[in-house]
Design a protein around this motif. Structure first.
Motif, PDB file in Angstrom:
ATOM      1  N   GLY A 270       0.831  -1.095  -0.033  1.00 25.97           N
ATOM      2  CA  GLY A 270       0.157   0.020  -0.112  1.00 25.97           C
ATOM      3  C   GLY A 270       0.740   1.275  -0.065  1.00 25.97           C
ATOM      4  O   GLY A 270       0.542   2.216  -0.641  1.00 25.97           O
ATOM      5  N   THR A 271       2.096   1.266   0.876  1.00 28.95           N
ATOM      6  CA  THR A 271       2.541   2.182   0.745  1.00 28.95           C
ATOM      7  C   THR A 271       3.605   2.728  -0.649  1.00 28.95           C
ATOM      8  O   THR A 271       3.299   4.010  -1.082  1.00 28.95           O
ATOM      9  N   GLU A 272       3.889   1.705  -1.272  1.00 31.70           N
ATOM     10  CA  GLU A 272       4.376   2.032  -2.509  1.00 31.70           C
ATOM     11  C   GLU A 272       3.358   2.264  -3.609  1.00 31.70           C
ATOM     12  O   GLU A 272       3.598   3.303  -4.595  1.00 31.70           O
ATOM     13  N   VAL A 273       1.836   1.798  -3.632  1.00 35.71           N
ATOM     14  CA  VAL A 273       0.897   2.278  -4.512  1.00 35.71           C
ATOM     15  C   VAL A 273       0.687   3.598  -4.226  1.00 35.71           C
ATOM     16  O   VAL A 273       0.380   4.471  -5.201  1.00 35.71           O
ATOM     17  N   ALA A 274       0.481   4.143  -2.820  1.00 43.00           N
ATOM     18  CA  ALA A 274       0.098   5.342  -2.568  1.00 43.00           C
ATOM     19  C   ALA A 274       1.276   6.345  -3.068  1.00 43.00           C
ATOM     20  O   ALA A 274       0.911   7.384  -3.706  1.00 43.00           O
ATOM     21  N   THR A 275       2.629   6.025  -2.826  1.00 39.63           N
ATOM     22  CA  THR A 275       3.528   7.224  -3.343  1.00 39.63           C
ATOM     23  C   THR A 275       3.569   7.146  -4.467  1.00 39.63           C
ATOM     24  O   THR A 275       3.678   8.354  -4.934  1.00 39.63           O
ATOM     25  N   ARG A 276       3.354   6.025  -5.440  1.00 37.85           N
ATOM     26  CA  ARG A 276       3.548   6.290  -6.929  1.00 37.85           C
ATOM     27  C   ARG A 276       2.233   6.915  -7.383  1.00 37.85           C
ATOM     28  O   ARG A 276       2.356   7.638  -8.634  1.00 37.85           O
ATOM     29  N   THR A 277       1.219   6.683  -6.735  1.00 38.48           N
ATOM     30  CA  THR A 277      -0.051   7.252  -7.312  1.00 38.48           C
ATOM     31  C   THR A 277      -0.117   8.854  -6.829  1.00 38.48           C
ATOM     32  O   THR A 277      -0.336   9.635  -7.790  1.00 38.48           O
ATOM     33  N   PHE A 278       0.356   9.295  -5.916  1.00 40.13           N
ATOM     34  CA  PHE A 278       0.285  10.731  -5.485  1.00 40.13           C
ATOM     35  C   PHE A 278       1.493  11.575  -6.375  1.00 40.13           C
ATOM     36  O   PHE A 278       1.284  12.659  -6.449  1.00 40.13           O
ATOM     37  N   GLU A 279       2.673  10.705  -6.744  1.00 41.93           N
ATOM     38  CA  GLU A 279       3.593  11.290  -7.973  1.00 41.93           C
ATOM     39  C   GLU A 279       2.759  11.654  -9.295  1.00 41.93           C
ATOM     40  O   GLU A 279       3.175  12.606  -9.649  1.00 41.93           O
ATOM     41  N   ARG A 280       2.069  10.982  -9.296  1.00 45.45           N
ATOM     42  CA  ARG A 280       0.915  11.621 -10.374  1.00 45.45           C
ATOM     43  C   ARG A 280      -0.116  12.517 -10.267  1.00 45.45           C
ATOM     44  O   ARG A 280      -0.399  13.579 -11.062  1.00 45.45           O
ATOM     45  N   THR A 281      -0.849  12.334  -8.975  1.00 46.18           N
ATOM     46  CA  THR A 281      -2.131  13.226  -8.742  1.00 46.18           C
ATOM     47  C   THR A 281      -1.823  14.176  -7.844  1.00 46.18           C
ATOM     48  O   THR A 281      -2.781  15.031  -7.729  1.00 46.18           O
ATOM     49  N   GLY A 282      -0.826  14.256  -7.295  1.00 46.82           N
ATOM     50  CA  GLY A 282      -0.493  15.103  -6.049  1.00 46.82           C
ATOM     51  C   GLY A 282      -1.110  14.624  -4.827  1.00 46.82           C
ATOM     52  O   GLY A 282      -1.773  13.342  -4.992  1.00 46.82           O
ATOM     53  N   PRO A 283      -0.951  15.039  -3.628  1.00 44.43           N
ATOM     54  CA  PRO A 283      -1.396  14.491  -2.413  1.00 44.43           C
ATOM     55  C   PRO A 283      -2.901  14.342  -2.223  1.00 44.43           C
ATOM     56  O   PRO A 283      -3.570  15.266  -2.694  1.00 44.43           O
ATOM     57  N   LYS A 284      -3.363  13.359  -1.662  1.00 43.87           N
ATOM     58  CA  LYS A 284      -4.703  13.235  -1.173  1.00 43.87           C
ATOM     59  C   LYS A 284      -5.003  12.520  -0.149  1.00 43.87           C
ATOM     60  O   LYS A 284      -4.013  11.781   0.399  1.00 43.87           O
ATOM     61  N   PRO A 285      -6.145  12.743   0.351  1.00 48.25           N
ATOM     62  CA  PRO A 285      -6.542  11.857   1.719  1.00 48.25           C
ATOM     63  C   PRO A 285      -6.099  10.410   1.422  1.00 48.25           C
ATOM     64  O   PRO A 285      -6.766   9.747   0.365  1.00 48.25           O
ATOM     65  N   TRP A 286      -5.381   9.772   2.499  1.00 51.88           N
ATOM     66  CA  TRP A 286      -5.035   8.437   2.192  1.00 51.88           C
ATOM     67  C   TRP A 286      -4.923   7.324   3.662  1.00 51.88           C
ATOM     68  O   TRP A 286      -4.607   8.067   4.519  1.00 51.88           O
ATOM     69  N   MET A 287      -5.498   6.325   3.780  1.00 54.91           N
ATOM     70  CA  MET A 287      -5.035   5.569   4.888  1.00 54.91           C
ATOM     71  C   MET A 287      -4.665   4.059   3.996  1.00 54.91           C
ATOM     72  O   MET A 287      -5.029   3.757   3.045  1.00 54.91           O
ATOM     73  N   ARG A 288      -3.998   3.362   5.199  1.00 50.81           N
ATOM     74  CA  ARG A 288      -3.474   1.909   4.827  1.00 50.81           C
ATOM     75  C   ARG A 288      -4.015   1.031   5.876  1.00 50.81           C
ATOM     76  O   ARG A 288      -4.007   1.413   7.189  1.00 50.81           O
TER      77      ARG A 288
END
Length: 329
Positions: free
Chosen positions: A276-294
């Motif tokens: 999840g940490t990897e998915v979130a990091t690489r996603t937010f590199e594209r979208t900018g920061p968003k509310p997230w929980m793991r």
């Protein structure tokens, strides 16, 4: 008006889908072999190779001792010599014993020989908790995702178990194919015609507008159950099945998060340096920061005690609570 013809499907269990894919590939390619504990006449620890020994015999299906390091090492050498071994590791925990041959030899062989040699091997290993205790219940796929030259897949349905195994056995490898103890007896529809699923292609299991929920393997069933629970509150979750962990399909995840504005990642392994940490990091590199929980297993060994095991592993009510919490941010 022309109508798209839907593929003809057959109902089968997850383990039967694995068997079918392996049988077809062994029939197609005489270089495909099976190595592992109880893979011969017994049909595999989870009966996922049932009937294959009668068809292909001891020359192509070899029972091995309880010696995972030696088995993976032999498979890596056999693969470098031009065969396509499928290695069965009964518990993912024991794959650690084969890390040297898998990571330091098989995954690096193409690089070390400038493409002259490769190791087209598949390591099929079974993860997850089902009452078997601290050394038979771990999910360590996040460890493997960081290894260059290693591909990692984790099907959640019989159709994906079939399609990803077909792709894995035709790949230049090495591939780690992760199934789950709780998935083997689950049924599902599988295409009657031979169909493979490309690596690096996630699947949207449920469309939604309020939140993106990303998972893989057995936790996909938990994710879908949680999405159904919160739907009764009017919450719409988009549920994405990664299927492939290395390579990752971040395009699909990022596109979903752009639409929903929130991300929840779910895994059965540990969240520290997790999937999840990897998915979130690489996603937010594209979208900018968003509310997230793991969400993942609690930071404790998984007990064989059923009460403690259930407390450690995420379930649908816990995920539903996290969805509600995330929507308040």
């Amino acid at each position: 008006m022309l109508y798209e013809q839907k593929p003809v499907m057959a109902r089968m269990f997850f383990r039967e889908a694995v068997t079918r894919a392996v049988r077809e590939e062994m029939t197609r390619d005489p270089h495909v072999l099976i190595l592992g504990q109880d893979v011969g006449s017994f049909g595999g620890s989870y009966r996922e190779f049932d009937g294959l020994y009668k068809i292909f015999g001891p020359e192509r299906i070899r029972d091995t001792p309880v010696a995972e390091a030696a088995t993976v090492g032999i498979a890596a050498g056999v693969a470098a010599a031009g065969y396509r071994p499928l290695v069965s590791i009964t518990y993912m925990d024991f794959l650690m014993l084969g890390f040297d041959a898998l990571i330091n030899y098989a995954a690096k062989l193409r690089y070390k020989t400038a493409g002259g040699l490769s190791a087209p091997m598949v390591v099929k290993t079974t993860a997850g908790a089902q009452g078997q205790g601290v050394a038979h219940s771990q999910c360590i796929e996040a460890w493997l995702m960081s290894v260059p030259g290693l591909r990692v897949v984790a099907p959640s349905t019989p159709a994906d178990a079939y399609g990803l195994m077909k792709t894995a056995l035709r790949s230049d490898g090495p591939v780690v194919y992760i199934d789950h103890k709780r998935l083997f007896p689950t049924p599902g529809d599988v295409p009657v015609t031979e169909t493979s699923i490309p690596f690096g292609q996630a699947c949207i299991r449920r469309e939604g507008t309020d939140l993106t929920l990303v998972s893989h393997g057995y936790m996909m069933r938990v994710a879908c159950d949680a999405a159904q629970i919160v739907a009764q509150d009017g919450i719409s979750c988009e549920v994405i099945d990664l299927r492939s962990l290395a390579p990752l399909d971040i395009d699909t995840v990022a596109g979903s998060v752009e639409r929903t504005g929130r991300l929840l990642t779910l895994e059965e392994g540990q969240t520290v340096c997790g999937v999840g940490t990897e998915v979130a990091t690489r996603t937010f590199e594209r979208t900018g920061p968003k509310p997230w929980m793991r969400i993942g297993a609690l930071p404790a060994p998984v007990s064989s005690n059923p009460v403690l095991e259930a407390a450690c592993i995420p379930d649908a009510p816990r995920v539903a609570d996290a969805i509600r919490t995330l929507l308040t941010r």
